[in-house]
Write a protein that holds these residues in place. Sequence first.
Motif, PDB file in Angstrom:
ATOM      1  N   TYR A   1       0.750  -1.280  -0.060  1.00  0.00           N
ATOM      2  CA  TYR A   1      -0.003  -0.016  -0.133  1.00  0.00           C
ATOM      3  C   TYR A   1       0.694   1.422   0.034  1.00  0.00           C
ATOM      4  CZ  TYR A   1      -3.990  -2.831   0.460  1.00  0.00           C
ATOM      5  OH  TYR A   1      -5.119  -3.893   0.265  1.00  0.00           O
ATOM      6  N   GLY A   2       2.170   1.069  -0.122  1.00  0.00           N
ATOM      7  CA  GLY A   2       2.957   2.071  -0.195  1.00  0.00           C
ATOM      8  C   GLY A   2       3.028   3.253   1.051  1.00  0.00           C
ATOM      9  N   ALA A   3       2.882   2.760   2.203  1.00  0.00           N
ATOM     10  CA  ALA A   3       2.656   3.964   3.179  1.00  0.00           C
ATOM     11  C   ALA A   3       4.373   4.012   3.396  1.00  0.00           C
ATOM     12  CB  ALA A   3       2.111   3.234   4.326  1.00  0.00           C
ATOM     13  N   ARG A   4       4.609   5.297   3.567  1.00  0.00           N
ATOM     14  CA  ARG A   4       5.944   5.805   3.871  1.00  0.00           C
ATOM     15  C   ARG A   4       6.001   5.729   5.438  1.00  0.00           C
ATOM     16  NH1 ARG A   4       7.017  10.334  -0.290  1.00  0.00           N
ATOM     17  NH2 ARG A   4       6.299   9.161  -1.860  1.00  0.00           N
ATOM     18  N   TYR A   5       6.947   4.886   5.610  1.00  0.00           N
ATOM     19  CA  TYR A   5       7.320   4.767   7.166  1.00  0.00           C
ATOM     20  C   TYR A   5       8.618   5.734   7.434  1.00  0.00           C
ATOM     21  CZ  TYR A   5       3.645   1.690   8.870  1.00  0.00           C
ATOM     22  OH  TYR A   5       2.597   1.124   9.247  1.00  0.00           O
ATOM     23  N   ILE A   6       8.528   6.376   8.265  1.00  0.00           N
ATOM     24  CA  ILE A   6       9.622   7.537   8.546  1.00  0.00           C
ATOM     25  C   ILE A   6      10.019   7.016  10.392  1.00  0.00           C
ATOM     26  CG2 ILE A   6      10.521   9.667   8.878  1.00  0.00           C
ATOM     27  CD1 ILE A   6       8.066  10.230   6.635  1.00  0.00           C
ATOM     28  N   ARG A   7      11.183   6.741  10.435  1.00  0.00           N
ATOM     29  CA  ARG A   7      11.450   6.468  11.972  1.00  0.00           C
ATOM     30  C   ARG A   7      11.864   7.530  12.546  1.00  0.00           C
ATOM     31  NH1 ARG A   7      15.180   4.211  15.635  1.00  0.00           N
ATOM     32  NH2 ARG A   7      14.160   2.482  16.721  1.00  0.00           N
ATOM     33  N   GLY A   8      11.195   8.090  13.411  1.00  0.00           N
ATOM     34  CA  GLY A   8      11.745   9.285  14.045  1.00  0.00           C
ATOM     35  C   GLY A   8      10.479   9.828  14.512  1.00  0.00           C
ATOM     36  N   ARG A   9      10.912  11.070  15.549  1.00  0.00           N
ATOM     37  CA  ARG A   9       9.873  11.762  16.316  1.00  0.00           C
ATOM     38  C   ARG A   9       9.488  13.197  15.660  1.00  0.00           C
ATOM     39  NH1 ARG A   9       6.423  10.376  20.211  1.00  0.00           N
ATOM     40  NH2 ARG A   9       7.507   9.916  22.202  1.00  0.00           N
ATOM     41  N   VAL A  10       8.197  13.493  15.744  1.00  0.00           N
ATOM     42  CA  VAL A  10       7.889  14.634  15.136  1.00  0.00           C
ATOM     43  C   VAL A  10       8.185  15.649  16.085  1.00  0.00           C
ATOM     44  CG1 VAL A  10       5.855  16.117  14.322  1.00  0.00           C
ATOM     45  CG2 VAL A  10       6.101  13.580  13.606  1.00  0.00           C
ATOM     46  N   ALA A  11       8.689  16.801  15.542  1.00  0.00           N
ATOM     47  CA  ALA A  11       9.015  17.959  16.407  1.00  0.00           C
ATOM     48  C   ALA A  11       7.822  18.924  16.520  1.00  0.00           C
ATOM     49  CB  ALA A  11      10.168  18.679  15.885  1.00  0.00           C
TER      50      ALA A  11
ATOM     51  N   ASP B   1      14.026  12.194  10.636  1.00  0.00           N
ATOM     52  CA  ASP B   1      14.323  10.745   9.938  1.00  0.00           C
ATOM     53  C   ASP B   1      15.374  10.146  10.678  1.00  0.00           C
ATOM     54  OD1 ASP B   1      14.752   8.446   8.810  1.00  0.00           O
ATOM     55  OD2 ASP B   1      13.732   9.268   6.941  1.00  0.00           O
ATOM     56  N   THR B   2      15.417   9.607  11.892  1.00  0.00           N
ATOM     57  CA  THR B   2      16.582   8.969  12.491  1.00  0.00           C
ATOM     58  C   THR B   2      17.420   7.983  11.669  1.00  0.00           C
ATOM     59  OG1 THR B   2      15.224   7.537  13.737  1.00  0.00           O
ATOM     60  CG2 THR B   2      15.854   9.648  14.557  1.00  0.00           C
ATOM     61  N   LEU B   3      16.751   7.265  10.771  1.00  0.00           N
ATOM     62  CA  LEU B   3      17.433   6.427   9.843  1.00  0.00           C
ATOM     63  C   LEU B   3      18.322   6.970   8.808  1.00  0.00           C
ATOM     64  CD1 LEU B   3      14.878   3.383   9.475  1.00  0.00           C
ATOM     65  CD2 LEU B   3      16.985   3.647  11.072  1.00  0.00           C
ATOM     66  N   ALA B   4      17.924   7.962   8.088  1.00  0.00           N
ATOM     67  CA  ALA B   4      18.525   8.783   7.233  1.00  0.00           C
ATOM     68  C   ALA B   4      19.194   9.891   7.935  1.00  0.00           C
ATOM     69  CB  ALA B   4      17.434   9.376   6.096  1.00  0.00           C
ATOM     70  N   GLY B   5      18.923  10.283   9.180  1.00  0.00           N
ATOM     71  CA  GLY B   5      19.840  11.193   9.500  1.00  0.00           C
ATOM     72  C   GLY B   5      19.546  12.636   9.101  1.00  0.00           C
ATOM     73  N   THR B   6      18.181  12.943   8.849  1.00  0.00           N
ATOM     74  CA  THR B   6      17.711  14.069   7.971  1.00  0.00           C
ATOM     75  C   THR B   6      16.578  14.558   8.825  1.00  0.00           C
ATOM     76  OG1 THR B   6      16.634  13.037   6.527  1.00  0.00           O
ATOM     77  CG2 THR B   6      18.889  13.713   5.758  1.00  0.00           C
ATOM     78  N   GLN B   7      16.181  15.991   8.372  1.00  0.00           N
ATOM     79  CA  GLN B   7      15.184  16.511   8.934  1.00  0.00           C
ATOM     80  C   GLN B   7      14.053  16.245   7.672  1.00  0.00           C
ATOM     81  OE1 GLN B   7      14.639  18.450  11.647  1.00  0.00           O
ATOM     82  NE2 GLN B   7      16.577  17.911  12.499  1.00  0.00           N
ATOM     83  N   VAL B   8      12.823  16.046   8.247  1.00  0.00           N
ATOM     84  CA  VAL B   8      11.904  15.767   6.843  1.00  0.00           C
ATOM     85  C   VAL B   8      10.834  16.825   7.327  1.00  0.00           C
ATOM     86  CG1 VAL B   8      12.214  13.656   6.213  1.00  0.00           C
ATOM     87  CG2 VAL B   8      10.995  13.967   8.395  1.00  0.00           C
ATOM     88  N   GLU B   9      10.225  17.082   6.359  1.00  0.00           N
ATOM     89  CA  GLU B   9       8.730  18.192   6.457  1.00  0.00           C
ATOM     90  C   GLU B   9       7.913  17.742   5.654  1.00  0.00           C
ATOM     91  OE1 GLU B   9       9.869  22.398   7.606  1.00  0.00           O
ATOM     92  OE2 GLU B   9       8.523  22.772   5.620  1.00  0.00           O
TER      93      GLU B   9
END
Lengths: 323, 652
Positions: free
Chosen positions: B450-460, B475-483
């Motif tokens: 179903y293509g849900a994008r799972y992002i490991r990390g906390r939302v600020a 995104d703690t796996l990629a080590g980046t900020q996401v928006e």
Amino acid sequence: MSRLEELKTRIKEALPGLECVIGWQKGYDPLHNTPLFMRTDADVDKLEWGPLNVHNPAVYLPTFTGKKVGVVVKGCDSRSVVELLQENLINRDNVVIFGMPCTGVIDLSKVKARLAGAGVSAGTVTAVTDDGKTVSVTAGGQTTAMPLAEVRADKCGRCQFPNAVLADAYVGDPIAPAAPAAAADADLAALDAMSVPERMAFWRYHMERCIRCYACRNACPMCVCRDHCIAQSREPHWLTQDDTATEKLMFQVVHALHLAGRCTECGECQRACPMDIPVLALKKHLNRTIRDLFDYQAGVDPQAIPPLLQFKLEEDNIKERSW
Amino acid sequence: MRIGVFICHCGSNIEGTVDTATVAKASLDFPEVVYATDTMYACSEPGQDGIIQAIKDKNLTGVVVASCTPRMHEPTFRRAVERAGLNRYMFEMANIREHVSWIGKDREANTNKSVDLVRIAIEKLRRDAPLSPSKFSINKRVMVIGGGVAGIQAALDCADGGLQVVLVERESSIGGKMAKLDKTFPTVDCSSCILGPKMVDVAQHENITLHAYSEVDAIGGYVGNFQVQVKKKATYVDWTLCTGCGACMEKCPSKKNPDRFNEKIGPCTSINIPFPQAIPKKAVIDPTTCRQFVKGKCGVCAKVCPTGAIKYDMADEIVTEDVGAIVAATGYDLFDISKVTEYGGGRYPDVITGLQYERLLSASGPTGGHIKRPSDGKEPKNVVFIQCVGSRDKSLDRPYCSGFCCMYTAKQAILTKDHIPDSQSYVFYMDIRSPGKMYDEFTRRAMEEYGARYIRGRVAMVYPKDGKMIVRGADTLAGTQVEVEADLVVLAAGAEAAVGAPKLAEKLRISYDKYGFFMESHPKLKPVETNTAGVYLAGSCQGPKDIPQSVGQGSAAAAKVLALFSKDMLESDPQISRVDIKRCVGCGKCIITCPFKAIKEVEFRGQKKAEVIETVCQGCGLCTSTCPQGAIQLSHFTDNQILAEVNALCQS
Ligand SMILES: Cc1cc2nc3c(=O)[nH]c(=O)nc-3n(C[C@H](O)[C@H](O)[C@H](O)COP(=O)(O)OP(=O)(O)OC[C@H]3O[C@@H](n4cnc5c(N)ncnc54)[C@H](O)[C@@H]3O)c2cc1C
Ligand code: SF4
Ligand code: SF4
Ligand code: SF4
Ligand code: SF4
């Protein structure tokens, strides 16, 4: 008619329906009054009122279970009566309370000290008079005037209830308390100021002097266990008869704990002590805790349930859970 | 007395840090001890046989076992000494495992402490007296409190087992949270299709009495004989007349009230039937919004009701139900998302809870099963799910995992794609917890099929911008900020104890944890029992549980009730208080302090005395510490026994 005469009349009116009325009479010398059990009009004529009425007559009430009696009370005595009522130890229908406003009773130890200071022995007292403000004691042919405020019992200096809190017959107009509502408690303040080892040493010193006569217990109107007092009971066997400060302190601590939130601070325990041991301080300390935790004072409201004699899931001032 | 002492190795659990042979040897010096030995596993069959043999061979009259906690094996050993012909109360236990070997490594100190504990137990045993239980009859009716899926299952299983069941539900319909769900993981079958028939079974079962819109007011009595006062809250509708036709709802002029069944994302009328499959399907008036109550005039529903069921003057009613056992199944409630201010729950309409989302997905929900976001009714394209809101978060005092959120978030991501094929779901997660049969496969499907994008990390933080909700996190796996620019943000709000659960626990006299979840008797071996005899637990009132677990517990609790009721008489625990009437002065202090109302006033030769009601007393001992005379004593825990224990300890 003087107030005392009026009181006597009221008692005589009620006497036919009563087993007896408890009050005070002149004692073996002019400095001492003693308890009086009035059964006839002639007895009533012996009734005394004044600063020598040191005893708390409420102590006798539970011994009259099932019989209807009268009791003459000072303000402090009336609180003991109320506390006994609160605890179902006496029945309201079986007690008639007579009261008059009280301006304080003497502390015999203080009077004796004054006499000693004046160079006379308390054993030679020939007359005592008082005018409500000053007590004049004649001993060895010499009269010493002592302002009541200086020789009265400590409790009178802090008294908030000079009038009976509960009375069936009250003679005279109620008077205002002599002391401010939060009067300082010198003995507690002194103990608070001590370090723990100092306090321990203080009690050890006093307990070593205790002769284990149990006058303190017997004088206490709230000590109702009598024959089953832990001091003598083998079942349960809380105390041994060892004459040690430890056992004696254990007794005092148990006594004080049993009185927590029940003691009205009438001071009888301490007054009765032949060794002048300040045992009242223990009870006052616990009462202070009870007042802080439960906002409660013993023997003021006949309807109130003493805080340690009830079960509450959630106490108002004790937070066991924080959600 | 002839005392035998048995020191258990518990394999190496105790022997590892306690020299049991030395403890046994030291015990021989204590008064009245005639036999002492160490033993490998006292609770095992050979261990128990050893005790029985010693009782017979050495003519023992009392036994001390030093081993584990009495919570575990006291009943075991009591039965063993009884088999050997002793009274079961001529037995004491010293806990040298939890209290010694497991908490210290110093073998010598541990050995000494064990000796002390054995000495204490011996001193208590020397003052034990044989006690015998009395028998009493039981009322074979059971009450189930809470009509969620767990309570429904417990009620149905008990009723099928032939018991009379009283089901008490706080809301106007049974069904609990499951009734609000759209589909259920891991099979994605329709919730009302599987729950509905069970609810109907409840309504139709001849053995079940349902008190809906009711709460437990007070509970008295004890196992086998509880008296429960049930408060039937005023519905202002006579349910014996109401047919559930819904005419009142159509005509009610007060239509804009937050619908609690729809988790307040839709409106409802003041007179309301929460959902079409409601059991019972009866209307209830909310007097806080009803015009008749608020303004004093309206009366529309009374006019339109074809059966004349509307009763504006109805009052709460108390009914007393006598039952022999109680199953608590009061479920959970949701964490208040407005407490996490960064996410804007409660402030922004398009930040909603998972349960609100279930209502948007549901065909019987406020949007008829079309996902429309609350602010403007538009269909969202980007949906962000944030997991663990109010779970696994120490700063919110919610350190526990709510168990089912990972799974329902995956379910909701799948359903989102089903409803809106061109949508994209994003799931912010801490870990994926899916340890059930077919569960991990299910979350994988959400991602892979179903293509849900799972992002490991906390939302600020989440904030609105140009009609979108901006979700900013790491995104703690990629080590980046996401928006992510979201149209709708769904917070997987954690589970909390049901509102009012601690209060109910106090009434039931069962323990509850810091968070208000009810405590089971043993976390592994007695998961549906409580420490109060006759009170059982089912479902998420004990801790967050998904539907299969809740149903399993419902059945388990029913099995426990059926087992309890398989006997006609129960034995009362003789470890209760007794009054020595010679000493009692009848002051009644014990009567007012006893939390169980187990003491009554009696007349004895014209004098007032206290008397303990044997079956009601729980042996808590409060009265014994209250009675100034020492007139009331707890059997098996007398003041003298406790004093002897203290003395034994202080001597050493
Ligand atoms: C958004 C969301 C989605 C979910 N999806 C799934 C899923 O797909 N699959 C799955 O297995 N699980 C799912 N769950 C979990 C599921 O909701 C629970 O497992 C289930 O509801 C637990 O049932 P219960 O009977 O223990 O409690 P509840 O459903 O909470 O029922 C408790 C009942 O007791 C009543 N009650 C409470 N207090 C009292 C009281 N004092 N007196 C009388 N009655 C009272 C309540 O009104 C309620 O009816 C989901 C949960 C959420 C939040
Ligand atoms: S303890 Fe002392 S002060 Fe208190 S009531 Fe008894 S006698 Fe009076
Ligand atoms: S009255 Fe004084 S001496 Fe006597 S027992 Fe009490 S404290 Fe001790
Ligand atoms: S508290 Fe003690 S003395 Fe008072 S009624 Fe109870 S048992 Fe009797
Ligand atoms: S031990 Fe006493 S206070 Fe506790 S339940 Fe029994 S009678 Fe009541």
